[in-house]
Design an enzyme around this catalytic site. Structure first.
Site: not given
Ligand code: IPM
Ligand code: MN
Ligand code: NAD
Length: 361
Positions: A149, A195, A227, A251, A255
């Site tokens: 990032y 990784k 993975d 990240d 999710d």
């Molecule tokens: C999160 C989002 C952000 C990230 C994006 C919107 C920059 O996906 O907060 O998880 O990747 O950190």
């Molecule tokens: Mn995210």
């Protein structure tokens, strides 16, 4: 001389609703904090600022200077979400997401805590079988100011896109310490996910975590590849207590972890380690449901609870807000993303129910 400790009761909170459902869910979280303030006698002064796509529309940059200045000058920052399809083809500097990264870096928040906890009552909201997900209670500590990032060089030309995934020893040490300390307060189990079979940045990551582990002999340390972790998370989620991992892996895994709990709309986060803490749900601006009044506000309300805990040191207040969420879910209420909840409610109704519990308990 008698020293009198007067507990602080005034807090300055910067509110950044952002875009899409960010606006709806932030409104509910702020209203919950007001209810908490009224009940316990705290004065939360909320100051709203532009951030993300709305800032691009109004002033031409995703993170206006005055927004960062206000954030740095406050006790905590509460953020909704940023982004939207209309900005997807903007040049990198003019993307809402770039503003969010600049905010995180500007505040110096290098550790992002993302708890994923399955409320027993939501067991059927999870797409996984009940006997697999039951008991899921994990914490992802995501590194937030390094990796792909932020690594240099980075560039985008017509011919090439370039990013660099890099970590230094101090960058790994500081986030790993946060994770070891968090594990100590939980079930004392830490998985460091990397990784290292392929990436040099991961090899340094693993070596550094191993060295640090000598200071935390009471924490059981495991290493895993990202993975395989993605697979194990859905096969044996209860194996995990605390996960520490680099920015991009964190990240993605967070999710995935949110799905175990029933919906991404439930997951809060706290970004700490800098001068001012930043609190935001892990989800985005959800353009597909924006403006419909059906977004789940719980991730943002739970982020407000983390704000109370970490930035205001108001543990009792944080717990009450979390209890209010649990009780409201237990009573069968849920926005449409929470499959199986019999009492379907809107974003505002969900907020109202949580506030009513706070008022009467
Ligand atoms: C999160 C989002 C952000 C990230 C994006 C919107 C920059 O996906 O907060 O998880 O990747 O950190
Ligand atoms: Mn995210
Ligand atoms: P998203 O998290 O916005 O949405 C993914 C899916 O989850 C969608 O179907 C959405 O409807 C659903 N969802 C998300 N939050 C929900 C909630 N609170 N209640 C009910 N359902 C919810 O991810 P995306 O669609 O990949 O991204 C949309 C935009 O948001 C993009 O511009 C992205 O860059 C941005 N984004 C911002 C943040 C942030 O501000 N922290 C985080 C992630 C994505």
């Amino acid at each position: 001389m008698v020293k009198i400790n007067i507990a602080k009761m005034n807090y300055k909170i910067t509110v950044l609703p952002g875009d899409g459902i960010g606006v709806d869910v932030t409104r509910e979280a702020v209203a919950c904090m007001k209810t908490i303030g009224k009940k316990f006698g705290h004065d939360f002064a909320f100051e709203e600022h532009l951030m993300g796509g709305c800032a691009l529309d109004k002033v031409g940059v995703p993170l206006p200077d005055e927004t960062l200045k206000a954030a740095l000058d406050s006790d905590a920052v509460l953020l909704g979400a940023v982004g939207g399809p209309q900005y997807d083809n903007n040049p990198p500097k003019l993307k809402p997401e770039t503003g969010l990264l600049a905010l995180r870096a500007g505040l110096g928040v290098f550790a992002n805590l993302r708890p994923a906890f399955l409320h027993e009552t939501l067991i059927d909201a999870s797409p996984l079988k009940a006997d697999i997900v039951r008991g899921t209670d994990l914490l992802i500590v995501r590194e937030l100011m390094g990796g792909a990032y932020f690594g240099q060089p980075r560039e985008l030309t017509d011919e090439r896109g370039l990013n660099t995934m890099a970590y230094t020893v101090p960058e790994v040490e500081r986030v790993a310490r946060v994770a070891f300390e968090a594990a100590r307060l939980r079930r004392k189990k830490l998985h460091s996910i990397d990784k290292a079979n392929v990436l040099e940045s991961s090899q340094l990551w693993r070596k550094t975590v191993v060295r640090l582990a000598a200071e935390y002999p009471d924490v059981e340390l495991h290493h895993g590849y990202v993975d395989a972790c993605a697979m194990q998370l859905v096969m044996r989620p209860t194996d995990y207590d605390v996960i520490v991992t680099e920015n991009l892996f964190g990240d993605i895994l967070s999710d995935e972890a949110s799905v175990l709990t029933g919906s991404i709309g439930l997951l809060p986060s706290a970004s700490i380690g800098g001068k001012v803490g930043l609190y935001e749900p892990i989800h985005g601006s959800a353009p597909d449901i924006a403006g419909k009044g059906i977004a789940n506000p719980i991730g943002t309300i739970a982020s407000a609870a983390m704000l109370l805990r970490y930035s205001c040191k108001l543990e009792t207040e944080a717990r009450l807000l979390e209890d209010a969420i649990t009780a409201t879910l237990k009573a069968g209420y849920g926005t449409p993303d929470l499959k199986g909840q019999p009492n379907r409610v809107t974003t505002t109704e969900m907020g109202d129910l949580i506030r009513k519990y706070v008022e009467s308990n």
